[in-house]
Design a protein around this motif. Structure first.
Motif, PDB file in Angstrom:
ATOM      1  N   ASP A  38      18.605  11.728  10.875  1.00 37.38           N
ATOM      2  CA  ASP A  38      18.482  10.608  11.856  1.00 37.38           C
ATOM      3  C   ASP A  38      19.940  10.076  12.262  1.00 37.38           C
ATOM      4  O   ASP A  38      19.981   9.269  13.153  1.00 37.38           O
ATOM      5  CB  ASP A  38      17.928   9.507  11.196  1.00 37.38           C
ATOM      6  CG  ASP A  38      16.501   9.678  10.832  1.00 37.38           C
ATOM      7  OD1 ASP A  38      15.785  10.328  11.431  1.00 37.38           O
ATOM      8  OD2 ASP A  38      16.171   9.157  10.079  1.00 37.38           O
ATOM      9  N   LEU A  39      21.005  10.496  11.279  1.00 38.60           N
ATOM     10  CA  LEU A  39      22.502  10.262  11.800  1.00 38.60           C
ATOM     11  C   LEU A  39      23.037  11.537  12.826  1.00 38.60           C
ATOM     12  O   LEU A  39      24.133  11.109  13.269  1.00 38.60           O
ATOM     13  CB  LEU A  39      23.282  10.019  10.545  1.00 38.60           C
ATOM     14  CG  LEU A  39      23.037   9.210   9.771  1.00 38.60           C
ATOM     15  CD1 LEU A  39      23.796   9.048   8.378  1.00 38.60           C
ATOM     16  CD2 LEU A  39      23.090   7.787  10.320  1.00 38.60           C
ATOM     17  N   HIS A  40      22.340  12.483  12.991  1.00 46.81           N
ATOM     18  CA  HIS A  40      23.015  13.315  13.738  1.00 46.81           C
ATOM     19  C   HIS A  40      23.444  13.082  15.027  1.00 46.81           C
ATOM     20  O   HIS A  40      22.702  12.072  15.673  1.00 46.81           O
ATOM     21  CB  HIS A  40      22.187  14.501  13.976  1.00 46.81           C
ATOM     22  CG  HIS A  40      21.947  15.380  12.756  1.00 46.81           C
ATOM     23  ND1 HIS A  40      21.311  16.716  12.464  1.00 46.81           N
ATOM     24  CD2 HIS A  40      22.575  15.151  11.277  1.00 46.81           C
ATOM     25  CE1 HIS A  40      21.499  17.082  11.262  1.00 46.81           C
ATOM     26  NE2 HIS A  40      22.049  16.110  10.554  1.00 46.81           N
ATOM     27  N   GLY A  41      24.565  13.457  15.671  1.00 45.21           N
ATOM     28  CA  GLY A  41      24.832  13.016  16.959  1.00 45.21           C
ATOM     29  C   GLY A  41      26.301  12.367  16.995  1.00 45.21           C
ATOM     30  O   GLY A  41      26.912  12.418  15.976  1.00 45.21           O
ATOM     31  N   GLU A  42      26.549  11.877  18.340  1.00 42.18           N
ATOM     32  CA  GLU A  42      27.647  11.481  18.593  1.00 42.18           C
ATOM     33  C   GLU A  42      27.988   9.977  18.514  1.00 42.18           C
ATOM     34  O   GLU A  42      26.670   9.229  19.288  1.00 42.18           O
ATOM     35  CB  GLU A  42      28.619  11.953  19.741  1.00 42.18           C
ATOM     36  CG  GLU A  42      28.824  13.280  19.676  1.00 42.18           C
ATOM     37  CD  GLU A  42      29.583  13.725  20.865  1.00 42.18           C
ATOM     38  OE1 GLU A  42      29.673  13.125  22.068  1.00 42.18           O
ATOM     39  OE2 GLU A  42      29.761  15.042  21.125  1.00 42.18           O
ATOM     40  N   TRP A  43      28.549   9.300  17.928  1.00 43.28           N
ATOM     41  CA  TRP A  43      28.703   7.704  17.846  1.00 43.28           C
ATOM     42  C   TRP A  43      29.893   7.075  18.163  1.00 43.28           C
ATOM     43  O   TRP A  43      30.884   7.913  17.912  1.00 43.28           O
ATOM     44  CB  TRP A  43      28.218   7.301  16.510  1.00 43.28           C
ATOM     45  CG  TRP A  43      27.037   7.804  15.861  1.00 43.28           C
ATOM     46  CD1 TRP A  43      26.631   9.199  15.444  1.00 43.28           C
ATOM     47  CD2 TRP A  43      25.642   7.202  15.821  1.00 43.28           C
ATOM     48  NE1 TRP A  43      25.480   9.251  15.185  1.00 43.28           N
ATOM     49  CE2 TRP A  43      24.819   7.896  15.338  1.00 43.28           C
ATOM     50  CE3 TRP A  43      25.259   5.899  16.150  1.00 43.28           C
ATOM     51  CZ2 TRP A  43      23.601   7.728  15.085  1.00 43.28           C
ATOM     52  CZ3 TRP A  43      24.000   5.814  15.918  1.00 43.28           C
ATOM     53  CH2 TRP A  43      23.151   6.623  15.467  1.00 43.28           C
ATOM     54  N   LYS A  44      30.029   5.861  18.668  1.00 46.45           N
ATOM     55  CA  LYS A  44      31.165   5.040  18.922  1.00 46.45           C
ATOM     56  C   LYS A  44      31.524   3.727  18.167  1.00 46.45           C
ATOM     57  O   LYS A  44      30.611   3.133  18.060  1.00 46.45           O
ATOM     58  CB  LYS A  44      31.420   4.769  20.370  1.00 46.45           C
ATOM     59  CG  LYS A  44      32.793   4.250  20.733  1.00 46.45           C
ATOM     60  CD  LYS A  44      32.615   3.457  22.185  1.00 46.45           C
ATOM     61  CE  LYS A  44      34.291   2.686  22.259  1.00 46.45           C
ATOM     62  NZ  LYS A  44      34.624   1.815  21.329  1.00 46.45           N
ATOM     63  N   HIS A  45      32.523   3.743  17.562  1.00 45.33           N
ATOM     64  CA  HIS A  45      32.921   2.543  16.675  1.00 45.33           C
ATOM     65  C   HIS A  45      32.884   1.376  17.681  1.00 45.33           C
ATOM     66  O   HIS A  45      33.055   1.291  18.821  1.00 45.33           O
ATOM     67  CB  HIS A  45      34.263   2.544  16.102  1.00 45.33           C
ATOM     68  CG  HIS A  45      34.491   1.280  15.134  1.00 45.33           C
ATOM     69  ND1 HIS A  45      34.659   0.274  15.590  1.00 45.33           N
ATOM     70  CD2 HIS A  45      34.597   1.496  13.769  1.00 45.33           C
ATOM     71  CE1 HIS A  45      34.882  -0.563  14.319  1.00 45.33           C
ATOM     72  NE2 HIS A  45      35.090   0.425  13.259  1.00 45.33           N
ATOM     73  N   ARG A  46      32.121   0.500  17.380  1.00 41.02           N
ATOM     74  CA  ARG A  46      31.743  -0.746  18.261  1.00 41.02           C
ATOM     75  C   ARG A  46      33.040  -1.334  18.572  1.00 41.02           C
ATOM     76  O   ARG A  46      33.174  -1.963  19.808  1.00 41.02           O
ATOM     77  CB  ARG A  46      30.753  -1.577  17.669  1.00 41.02           C
ATOM     78  CG  ARG A  46      30.222  -2.936  18.554  1.00 41.02           C
ATOM     79  CD  ARG A  46      29.117  -3.571  18.264  1.00 41.02           C
ATOM     80  NE  ARG A  46      27.921  -2.938  18.221  1.00 41.02           N
ATOM     81  CZ  ARG A  46      26.850  -3.211  17.547  1.00 41.02           C
ATOM     82  NH1 ARG A  46      26.866  -4.388  16.966  1.00 41.02           N
ATOM     83  NH2 ARG A  46      25.752  -2.478  17.726  1.00 41.02           N
ATOM     84  N   THR A 134      24.794   8.156  24.332  1.00 44.01           N
ATOM     85  CA  THR A 134      23.745   9.184  24.965  1.00 44.01           C
ATOM     86  C   THR A 134      24.324  10.380  25.593  1.00 44.01           C
ATOM     87  O   THR A 134      25.407  10.431  25.711  1.00 44.01           O
ATOM     88  CB  THR A 134      22.987   8.049  26.208  1.00 44.01           C
ATOM     89  OG1 THR A 134      24.145   7.936  27.212  1.00 44.01           O
ATOM     90  CG2 THR A 134      22.708   6.720  25.725  1.00 44.01           C
ATOM     91  N   SER A 135      23.204  11.106  26.009  1.00 46.82           N
ATOM     92  CA  SER A 135      23.533  12.559  26.641  1.00 46.82           C
ATOM     93  C   SER A 135      24.626  12.174  27.818  1.00 46.82           C
ATOM     94  O   SER A 135      25.282  13.233  28.263  1.00 46.82           O
ATOM     95  CB  SER A 135      22.446  13.232  27.105  1.00 46.82           C
ATOM     96  OG  SER A 135      21.652  12.388  28.083  1.00 46.82           O
ATOM     97  N   PHE A 141      23.954   0.226  24.715  1.00 40.40           N
ATOM     98  CA  PHE A 141      24.033  -1.315  24.260  1.00 40.40           C
ATOM     99  C   PHE A 141      22.566  -1.747  24.521  1.00 40.40           C
ATOM    100  O   PHE A 141      22.443  -2.329  25.958  1.00 40.40           O
ATOM    101  CB  PHE A 141      25.214  -1.900  24.860  1.00 40.40           C
ATOM    102  CG  PHE A 141      26.571  -1.134  24.581  1.00 40.40           C
ATOM    103  CD1 PHE A 141      27.246  -0.701  25.516  1.00 40.40           C
ATOM    104  CD2 PHE A 141      26.836  -1.480  23.197  1.00 40.40           C
ATOM    105  CE1 PHE A 141      28.582  -0.175  24.964  1.00 40.40           C
ATOM    106  CE2 PHE A 141      28.381  -0.949  22.898  1.00 40.40           C
ATOM    107  CZ  PHE A 141      29.018  -0.285  23.882  1.00 40.40           C
ATOM    108  N   SER A 142      22.164  -2.228  23.559  1.00 40.76           N
ATOM    109  CA  SER A 142      20.654  -2.881  23.735  1.00 40.76           C
ATOM    110  C   SER A 142      20.791  -4.193  23.613  1.00 40.76           C
ATOM    111  O   SER A 142      20.003  -5.204  24.272  1.00 40.76           O
ATOM    112  CB  SER A 142      19.640  -2.244  22.474  1.00 40.76           C
ATOM    113  OG  SER A 142      20.457  -2.477  21.401  1.00 40.76           O
TER     114      SER A 142
END
Length: 145
Positions: A38-46, A134-135, A141-142
């Motif tokens: 569930d954590l896989h992928g790319e993330w940005k520090h807010r 996202t891709s 940002f929800s």
């Protein structure tokens, strides 16, 4: 009177059968809470210009800094190590620059799909958020105002 008792026993037996099937599916069907994938992928520090990529193999995961606009020398270094999934949260270690070492942390995925990381150092608690990339390369940002 006998008919009512028979109907009661029959409905009880049906309820019992349905309950057995339900609990069997839950226990054997892979419903174990959250998965490390569930954590896989790319993330940005807010709050900071830091991007990470989380990957895992077997039962352990890690988060590697892939971009840092404030400190390019940190690119390629680990931010998270020893990530694992517990029943309702993720555990692991996060690098704390102020301490110069990795420190235990807990993380969870929020209802909005972000990662919420909680770090406790003594009496100090710090919570940081990472937004999913996202891709298209943009953060989702929800909570747009």
């Amino acid at each position: 009177m006998a008919t009512k008792r028979y109907l009661f026993l029959k409905s009880f037996r049906n309820l019992y059968s349905v309950s057995c099937v339900f609990f069997t599916l839950i226990s054997a069907g892979g419903v174990h809470g959250i998965e490390l994938s569930d954590l896989h992928g790319e993330w940005k520090h807010r709050e900071k210009p830091v991007w990470i990529k989380i990957v895992s193999d077997n039962d352990s995961g890690s988060g590697i800094i892939i971009k840092n606009e404030d400190d390019s020398s940190s690119v390629g270094k680990f931010l998270f190590i020893e990530l694992s999934s517990e029943t309702s949260y993720f555990s692991g270690k996060i690098y704390v620059p102020q301490l110069g070492r990795f420190h235990p942390m807990k993380a969870e995925i929020t209802d909005d799909g972000d990662i919420k990381v909680l770090v406790k150092v003594g009496f100090i608690r710090k919570t940081v958020f990472f937004d999913k990339i996202t891709s298209s390369g943009l953060c989702f940002f929800s909570k747009i105002k």
